[in-house]
Enzyme design. Sequence first.
Site, PDB file in Angstrom:
ATOM      1  N   ASP A   1       0.826  -1.209   0.000  1.00 28.09           N
ATOM      2  CA  ASP A   1       0.000   0.000   0.000  1.00 28.09           C
ATOM      3  C   ASP A   1       0.862   1.261   0.000  1.00 28.09           C
ATOM      4  OD1 ASP A   1      -2.366   1.436   0.040  1.00 28.09           O
ATOM      5  OD2 ASP A   1      -2.515   1.443   2.215  1.00 28.09           O
TER       6      ASP A   1
ATOM      7  N   CYS B   1     -25.788 -11.263  -3.342  1.00 29.63           N
ATOM      8  CA  CYS B   1     -25.644 -10.479  -2.107  1.00 29.63           C
ATOM      9  C   CYS B   1     -25.106  -9.087  -2.419  1.00 29.63           C
ATOM     10  CB  CYS B   1     -24.706 -11.191  -1.140  1.00 29.63           C
ATOM     11  SG  CYS B   1     -24.403 -10.281   0.402  1.00 29.63           S
TER      12      CYS B   1
ATOM     13  N   CYS C   1     -23.578   0.712   3.498  1.00 28.22           N
ATOM     14  CA  CYS C   1     -22.657   1.851   3.459  1.00 28.22           C
ATOM     15  C   CYS C   1     -23.363   3.129   3.910  1.00 28.22           C
ATOM     16  CB  CYS C   1     -22.089   2.033   2.054  1.00 28.22           C
ATOM     17  SG  CYS C   1     -20.961   3.438   1.917  1.00 28.22           S
TER      18      CYS C   1
ATOM     19  N   CYS D   1     -20.443  -8.190   5.894  1.00 30.01           N
ATOM     20  CA  CYS D   1     -20.167  -9.245   4.915  1.00 30.01           C
ATOM     21  C   CYS D   1     -20.230 -10.634   5.551  1.00 30.01           C
ATOM     22  CB  CYS D   1     -18.788  -9.034   4.290  1.00 30.01           C
ATOM     23  SG  CYS D   1     -18.359 -10.308   3.078  1.00 30.01           S
TER      24      CYS D   1
END
Length: 360
Positions: A142, A199, A206, A256
Amino acid sequence: MVCSSQLVPRIQGWARELGFSQIGVAGVDLSAAEPGLMQWLAEGFHGEMHYMAAHGLRRARPAELVPGTVSVITARMDYLPRTTPEGWQAVEFERLRRPQEAIVSVYARGRDYHKVLRARLQKLSDRIAEAVGPFGHRVFTDSAPVLEAELARRSGQGWRGKHTLVLSREAGSMFFLGEIYLDMALAPTEPVTAHCGSCQACMDVCPTQAIVAPHRVDARRCISYLTIEHAGPIPPALRPLMGNRIYGCDDCQLICPWNKFAQPSSLPDFDARAPLEGQQLAQLFAWDEAMFLRMTEGGPIRRIGHERWLRNIAVALGNALRATRDAGEAGALRAALATRANDASALVREHVAWALAQGI
């Protein structure tokens, strides 16, 4: 000397000794991902992350970023704290329902993952060199123009969820990714089948509706972007939607179903630090810059600086003020905000003024 057919299993074993959970290998032809990347940038979904546009297609071309690269090793490192309880997702959702409690994203409660992964990826590279001799390589986590999630998908770490994160049947999405670009040809590991089906829980949950379509995130609406990457004023329309989230947001991961399989880390580095879990907003808002630097030393939060820290907490305090029906609590929240009403930072003052107005 280890022959190439035996090397990947050996690398996987060495990686486990270093705290990595899974190793994959990808090739360097990411051309199929280029149109999607350019469209995302063209729509401005990267917001103020100008570095995303500055590097353009180099992000999708490993051999341009590091000349000589012919293979990419991808590494997964789980980051849930070692003491994570069963049903941890429900625990985190319950904390979001306590408006005066400060919520820091799970990954940011421990040590800075950049430092942890980079050091261990380099150790893994050294171990490979001991077996095969010197080779050209560069490690990333990252920290450079790298299509991490796409490389992870291609190398079998998982599939891309509708929230764009990588999902694994064995580990959900609560993990970091790292890469080793190398000038040594390794056989790619196979990608896996996607298992999201119909799904769309991540899209529905959100808070700011930042997942504008399956596999499409508008960073400008994402709470993680707003609290970490975004340097200026937070758009007023989005402030009430942020709740008590002061650094990052985990909602799309908490909801999730695959994250019931998320694995605790084997390392102590990602255990939560006391000041960053279960604290009241007003307590953290009282930190001066010296205290902020001391309490965030070695962690990822330090990079946003004290000013953005106060900005984020001011928004959360305003949301808590609007939510309370208790006069005593409201008075305490106003008193906390009033301590920064004349802050040296115009950014902080503006967000404090907004927050105080939420109780009117």
